[in-house]
Design an enzyme around this catalytic site. Structure first.
Site, mmCIF file in Angstrom:
data_model
loop_
_atom_site.group_PDB
_atom_site.id
_atom_site.type_symbol
_atom_site.label_atom_id
_atom_site.label_comp_id
_atom_site.label_asym_id
_atom_site.label_seq_id
_atom_site.Cartn_x
_atom_site.Cartn_y
_atom_site.Cartn_z
ATOM 1 N N CYS A 1 -6.164 27.186 -4.183
ATOM 2 C CA CYS A 1 -6.743 28.235 -5.017
ATOM 3 C C CYS A 1 -5.714 29.312 -5.365
ATOM 4 C CB CYS A 1 -7.921 28.862 -4.270
ATOM 5 S SG CYS A 1 -9.090 29.654 -5.389
ATOM 6 N N ASP B 1 -16.953 30.846 3.369
ATOM 7 C CA ASP B 1 -15.694 31.588 3.418
ATOM 8 C C ASP B 1 -15.859 32.810 4.312
ATOM 9 O OD1 ASP B 1 -13.124 32.474 2.811
ATOM 10 O OD2 ASP B 1 -13.440 32.558 0.655
HETATM 11 O O1 LIG Z 1 -7.800 34.813 -4.239
HETATM 12 C C1 LIG Z 1 -8.329 35.849 -4.613
HETATM 13 O O2 LIG Z 1 -7.670 36.883 -4.758
HETATM 14 C C2 LIG Z 1 -9.807 35.903 -4.862
HETATM 15 C C3 LIG Z 1 -10.348 37.040 -5.416
HETATM 16 C C4 LIG Z 1 -11.697 37.114 -5.655
HETATM 17 C C5 LIG Z 1 -12.526 36.058 -5.358
HETATM 18 C C6 LIG Z 1 -12.017 34.903 -4.799
HETATM 19 C C7 LIG Z 1 -10.663 34.819 -4.559
HETATM 20 N N1 LIG Z 1 -10.119 33.697 -3.997
HETATM 21 C C8 LIG Z 1 -10.875 32.585 -3.572
HETATM 22 C C9 LIG Z 1 -9.991 31.663 -2.847
HETATM 23 O O3 LIG Z 1 -8.784 31.768 -2.889
HETATM 24 C C10 LIG Z 1 -10.547 30.589 -2.008
HETATM 25 O O4 LIG Z 1 -11.811 30.206 -2.438
HETATM 26 C C11 LIG Z 1 -10.582 31.007 -0.529
HETATM 27 O O5 LIG Z 1 -11.198 32.256 -0.403
HETATM 28 C C12 LIG Z 1 -9.192 30.959 0.060
HETATM 29 O O6 LIG Z 1 -9.099 31.736 1.231
HETATM 30 P P1 LIG Z 1 -7.724 31.915 2.019
HETATM 31 O O7 LIG Z 1 -7.120 30.549 2.182
HETATM 32 O O8 LIG Z 1 -8.124 32.531 3.307
HETATM 33 O O9 LIG Z 1 -6.843 32.788 1.204
#
Ligand SMILES: O=C(O)c1ccccc1NCC(=O)[C@H](O)[C@H](O)COP(=O)(O)O
Length: 208
Positions: free
Chosen positions: A11, A133
């Site tokens: 992501c 999450d």
């Molecule tokens: O990545 C962002 O900044 C973000 C902002 C707002 C809503 C969602 C967002 N990201 C979602 C994701 O990157 C994934 O679904 C997940 O939360 C990844 O988590 P992590 O590996 O802990 O960074």
């Protein structure tokens, strides 16, 4: 959605280099954070369109939205810019119903999991797939995975604080349909080729 090997979503792609890394690693899904200026991974619709043009057609593009106008989400889905929308804000069942009136494309609803009640709410979601999450997304922190022992009813995407090291435990203990990573595949706030390759390899090496 078919059963089988665990899928992986990377992501928060925002640069053309990131697309190159993804095309090399070939995760199942790539996520683009759209219209969230507070996120360092935010992309505009124009940037999204250019990035998507270079993305391998072997990777499914997912738009990540936070309380966006349903018209925008539907337009990007129906126009083929993204294949799936991930709703990562306070979108409720009324929001999802209205979006369903505008598109028949698949929807993922993200839930911040702090307790069993959050899990119960997620299990009832009308979204095609739910994503469990920690916090508001992309934080690099995990929720209490032990809570998942109470999760029985439906396939889900596990997100939050996953990395190449803890993916084997997460998958073998909790059997998610897919794992979703962002923070751990970055260095200095930018996507990192080697970390993306390692994360995809970690998922692909799992045999269940
Ligand atoms: O990545 C962002 O900044 C973000 C902002 C707002 C809503 C969602 C967002 N990201 C979602 C994701 O990157 C994934 O679904 C997940 O939360 C990844 O988590 P992590 O590996 O802990 O960074």
């Amino acid at each position: 959605m078919t059963a089988g090997r665990t899928r992986i979503k990377i992501c928060g792609l925002s640069r053309m280099e990131d697309i190159g890394y993804a095309n090399e690693a070939l995760p199942d899904y790539c996520g683009f954070v759209i219209g969230v200026p507070s996120s360092r991974r935010n992309v505009t619709v124009e940037q999204l369109i250019s990035l998507k043009e270079r993305l391998s057609d072997r990777i499914c593009p997912v738009g990540v939205f936070v309380n966006a106008e349903q018209e925008l989400v539907a337009e990007l889905l129906n126009g083929g810019v993204i294949d799936i929308a991930q709703l990562h804000g306070r979108e409720d069942e009324i929001y999802i119903r209205r979006l369903r009136d505008l598109t028949d494309k698949p929807l993922i609803k993200a839930f911040s999991i702090q307790n069993l009640s959050d899990l119960e709410t997620a299990e009832k979601s009308s979204a095609d797939l739910v994503l469990l999450d920690h916090g508001k997304g992309g934080t690099g922190a995990s929720f209490e995975w032990e809570l998942l022992r109470h999760w029985k009813k439906r396939p889900y995407i596990l997100a939050g604080g996953l990395d190449a090291g803890n993916i084997p435990e997460a998958v073998s203990e909790y059997h998610p349909y897919a794992v979703d990573l962002s923070s751990s595949v970055e260095t200095g706030g930018k996507k990192d080729r080697e970390k993306i390759l390692a994360a995809v390899a970690a998922v692909r090496s799992i045999t269940i």
